[in-house]
Scaffold this motif. Structure first.
Motif, PDB file in Angstrom:
ATOM      1  N   ALA A 216       0.812  -1.222   0.000  1.00 30.38           N
ATOM      2  CA  ALA A 216       0.000   0.000   0.000  1.00 30.38           C
ATOM      3  C   ALA A 216       0.849   1.278   0.000  1.00 30.38           C
ATOM      4  CB  ALA A 216      -0.932   0.016   1.207  1.00 30.38           C
ATOM      5  N   HIS A 217       2.135   1.153  -0.214  1.00 29.77           N
ATOM      6  CA  HIS A 217       3.001   2.352  -0.161  1.00 29.77           C
ATOM      7  C   HIS A 217       2.614   3.326  -1.274  1.00 29.77           C
ATOM      8  CE1 HIS A 217       5.602   2.021  -3.747  1.00 29.77           C
ATOM      9  NE2 HIS A 217       5.446   0.707  -3.621  1.00 29.77           N
ATOM     10  N   GLU A 218       2.942   4.599  -1.076  1.00 29.06           N
ATOM     11  CA  GLU A 218       2.574   5.651  -2.035  1.00 29.06           C
ATOM     12  C   GLU A 218       3.800   6.393  -2.563  1.00 29.06           C
ATOM     13  OE1 GLU A 218      -0.199   8.165  -0.033  1.00 29.06           O
ATOM     14  OE2 GLU A 218      -1.826   6.682  -0.080  1.00 29.06           O
ATOM     15  N   TYR A 219       4.945   5.734  -2.570  1.00 31.13           N
ATOM     16  CA  TYR A 219       6.161   6.401  -3.009  1.00 31.13           C
ATOM     17  C   TYR A 219       6.264   6.512  -4.528  1.00 31.13           C
ATOM     18  CZ  TYR A 219       7.386   5.378   1.820  1.00 31.13           C
ATOM     19  OH  TYR A 219       7.378   5.286   3.198  1.00 31.13           O
ATOM     20  N   ALA A 220       5.429   5.794  -5.250  1.00 27.22           N
ATOM     21  CA  ALA A 220       5.506   5.813  -6.711  1.00 27.22           C
ATOM     22  C   ALA A 220       4.409   6.657  -7.347  1.00 27.22           C
ATOM     23  CB  ALA A 220       5.438   4.383  -7.259  1.00 27.22           C
ATOM     24  N   LEU A 221       3.707   7.460  -6.545  1.00 27.71           N
ATOM     25  CA  LEU A 221       2.589   8.226  -7.089  1.00 27.71           C
ATOM     26  C   LEU A 221       3.047   9.310  -8.061  1.00 27.71           C
ATOM     27  CD1 LEU A 221       0.314   8.626  -3.928  1.00 27.71           C
ATOM     28  CD2 LEU A 221       0.103   6.987  -5.819  1.00 27.71           C
ATOM     29  N   SER A 222       4.205   9.889  -7.824  1.00 26.26           N
ATOM     30  CA  SER A 222       4.710  10.954  -8.686  1.00 26.26           C
ATOM     31  C   SER A 222       6.228  10.954  -8.659  1.00 26.26           C
ATOM     32  CB  SER A 222       4.177  12.320  -8.242  1.00 26.26           C
ATOM     33  OG  SER A 222       4.682  12.639  -6.960  1.00 26.26           O
ATOM     34  N   THR A 223       6.810  11.681  -9.600  1.00 27.65           N
ATOM     35  CA  THR A 223       8.266  11.756  -9.663  1.00 27.65           C
ATOM     36  C   THR A 223       8.825  12.429  -8.415  1.00 27.65           C
ATOM     37  OG1 THR A 223       8.176  11.882 -12.078  1.00 27.65           O
ATOM     38  CG2 THR A 223      10.212  12.599 -11.012  1.00 27.65           C
ATOM     39  N   SER A 224       8.169  13.474  -7.933  1.00 22.07           N
ATOM     40  CA  SER A 224       8.651  14.169  -6.743  1.00 22.07           C
ATOM     41  C   SER A 224       8.586  13.273  -5.511  1.00 22.07           C
ATOM     42  CB  SER A 224       7.829  15.441  -6.506  1.00 22.07           C
ATOM     43  OG  SER A 224       6.456  15.132  -6.309  1.00 22.07           O
ATOM     44  N   GLU A 225       7.525  12.474  -5.390  1.00 21.92           N
ATOM     45  CA  GLU A 225       7.417  11.544  -4.269  1.00 21.92           C
ATOM     46  C   GLU A 225       8.544  10.516  -4.311  1.00 21.92           C
ATOM     47  OE1 GLU A 225       5.525  11.345  -1.667  1.00 21.92           O
ATOM     48  OE2 GLU A 225       4.072  12.929  -2.055  1.00 21.92           O
ATOM     49  N   GLN A 226       8.860  10.028  -5.509  1.00 19.56           N
ATOM     50  CA  GLN A 226       9.940   9.057  -5.657  1.00 19.56           C
ATOM     51  C   GLN A 226      11.273   9.663  -5.246  1.00 19.56           C
ATOM     52  OE1 GLN A 226       9.968   7.347  -9.605  1.00 19.56           O
ATOM     53  NE2 GLN A 226       7.746   7.240  -9.670  1.00 19.56           N
ATOM     54  N   GLU A 227      11.540  10.891  -5.690  1.00 18.29           N
ATOM     55  CA  GLU A 227      12.814  11.532  -5.377  1.00 18.29           C
ATOM     56  C   GLU A 227      12.975  11.742  -3.874  1.00 18.29           C
ATOM     57  OE1 GLU A 227      12.982  15.110  -7.598  1.00 18.29           O
ATOM     58  OE2 GLU A 227      13.331  14.125  -9.530  1.00 18.29           O
ATOM     59  N   VAL A 228      11.921  12.253  -3.222  1.00 18.78           N
ATOM     60  CA  VAL A 228      11.999  12.479  -1.786  1.00 18.78           C
ATOM     61  C   VAL A 228      12.213  11.162  -1.049  1.00 18.78           C
ATOM     62  CG1 VAL A 228      10.696  13.222   0.253  1.00 18.78           C
ATOM     63  CG2 VAL A 228      10.632  14.590  -1.834  1.00 18.78           C
ATOM     64  N   PHE A 229      11.523  10.110  -1.474  1.00 19.79           N
ATOM     65  CA  PHE A 229      11.671   8.799  -0.833  1.00 19.79           C
ATOM     66  C   PHE A 229      13.088   8.264  -0.977  1.00 19.79           C
ATOM     67  CE2 PHE A 229      11.600   4.152  -1.725  1.00 19.79           C
ATOM     68  CZ  PHE A 229      11.487   3.731  -0.413  1.00 19.79           C
ATOM     69  N   LEU A 230      13.630   8.290  -2.177  1.00 17.14           N
ATOM     70  CA  LEU A 230      14.966   7.749  -2.410  1.00 17.14           C
ATOM     71  C   LEU A 230      16.028   8.573  -1.684  1.00 17.14           C
ATOM     72  CD1 LEU A 230      14.696   6.851  -6.212  1.00 17.14           C
ATOM     73  CD2 LEU A 230      14.589   5.299  -4.254  1.00 17.14           C
TER      74      LEU A 230
END
Length: 401
Positions: A216-230
């Motif tokens: 149920a993670h939401e880290y792949a919803l947008s490019t900005s979310e992915q960058e902040v997560f990584l």
């Protein structure tokens, strides 16, 4: 003390119980009485010796009376002051139990000291933490999210007592520190968004960290979310040589925009990052890498640090500052063309410059040596030799929710 107070009370009652006499004589009677008074005649009736005896007796009686009344008067004053103090304290704590009042006061002091750390207690100002600053504690590394959706690395200082209270020891891993303390941190008190523990399960295999994302993670919803997560992941677990991001089945995770995620390797290009000044909305300035801008060499990284890469980051090295860089045997010697007088600079500005250089050097796995810097002993550092290896940026105290 009780007997003395009782005597004072009895004396006051006696004085108050004495009858009050009124003079009802007319003026004529008083005048006639004075004319017939032998004491007003030219020849005194009372001898000098008798006067001398009468006056001391009157004085003695007056002194005795004053001596008996003063303690009662002073006790009344003390009682009045005590009542006033108690009333003042009750007014301050009105509507708040004593324990809650003390807790609120301590909380205020804790939040005011949110950016203090061990080095500052020794009169040192720093934007990074070094081994001498630990004082027997440990660092909880975290990538905290700013209101501008930028992940900023901070070094949360944990005391030895705090670590032992959670059943941990000096040999506990960074993951164990994270799982014990990350959920307790009040990130808002430090000027960041509320702390959200990473939505994943973790396993360790030596220097490898496996991050099993929940479905149920939401880290792949947008490019900005992915960058902040990584970026947050790299900043939270910098001690691991490899970080593998997996799905719940144990296979490499896939994000729509980038496809299958490659392992994050500390020795790879991801770690070759120059540091810049990042200013939060509250005006606080921090040091942060710009992960969108890697450098091929340490010298290139320093050149990049003289130019603002975007609107979020400011350069930390003055553009007019010229230098040469020689990297040999794991030591990067940075020699300034003109002598850098640290005492002539703002303390925060000079400290931030030194700490940004050591942090950038650490991202290239080299130790920093500065030449043509004065004074040679400054802010707890000795510039005659290579500077100690930096442990992390932006030290803050642990503030619990």
């Amino acid at each position: 003390m009780d007997q003395k107070r009782k005597d004072d009370d009895d004396l006051e009652k006696l004085l108050h119980s004495m009858p009050k006499r009124r003079d009802t004589r007319s003026k004529e009677e008083v005048l006639k009485r004075l004319e017939n008074d032998e004491r007003l005649s030219p020849t005194p009736v009372t001898s000098l010796r008798k006067k001398k005896r009468i006056v001391p007796l009157i004085v003695a009686a007056a002194v005795l009376l004053v001596a008996m009344l003063i303690p009662s008067f002073m006790n009344s004053l003390d009682l009045g002051e005590q009542i006033a103090d108690e009333a003042s304290m009750q007014e301050k704590s009105k509507g708040m139990p004593e324990a809650a009042s003390e807790e609120a006061e301590m909380e205020g002091l804790s939040k005011d000291a949110s950016t203090e750390f061990a080095a500052e207690k020794r009169g040192v100002v720093r934007d990074a933490i070094y081994p001498a600053d630990l004082d027997g504690g440990r660092i909880l590394h975290l990538g905290l999210q700013d209101v501008q959706s930028v992940s900023i690395p901070v070094s949360v200082l944990l005391t030895k007592e705090q670590i032992e209270a959670e059943g941990l020891t000096d040999s506990s891993t960074d993951l164990e520190l994270y799982e014990a303390f990350a959920g307790l941190l009040d990130a808002q008190a430090l000027g960041f968004k509320p702390m959200q523990p990473i939505d994943a399960d973790f396993t360790e295999e030596g220097d490898r960290l496996n991050v099993l994302l929940n479905d149920a993670h939401e880290y792949a919803l947008s490019t900005s979310e992915q960058e902040v997560f990584l970026h947050s992941l790299m900043q939270t677990f910098p001690s691991y040589l490899e970080i593998h991001i997996l799905d719940s089945t144990g296979n490499p995770a896939e994000f729509d925009q980038v496809g299958q995620l490659e392992p994050i390797r500390r020795q790879g290009a991801q770690s070759h990052t120059p540091y810049y000044v990042y200013r939060q909305e509250n005006g606080q300035e921090l040091l942060s890498p710009n992960f969108m801008q890697q450098a091929d060499s340490f010298e290139e990284a320093l050149r990049l640090m003289q130019i603002a890469p975007n609107d979020l980051f400011d350069p930390v090295i003055p553009k007019e500052l010229e230098f040469t860089v020689v990297v040999k045997d794991g030591i990067a010697d940075v020699e300034f063309n003109d002598t850098v007088q640290l005492d002539s600079m703002e303390m925060n500005e000079a400290s931030r410059l030194i700490d940004a250089l050591t942090l950038t050097a650490a991202s290239f796995d080299v130790q920093l040596k500065l030449s043509n810097v004065e004074p040679l002993d400054w802010n707890g550092m000795n510039f005659r030799e290579a500077l100690p290896n930096v442990l992390g940026p932006n030290p803050v105290s642990f503030i619990q929710k």
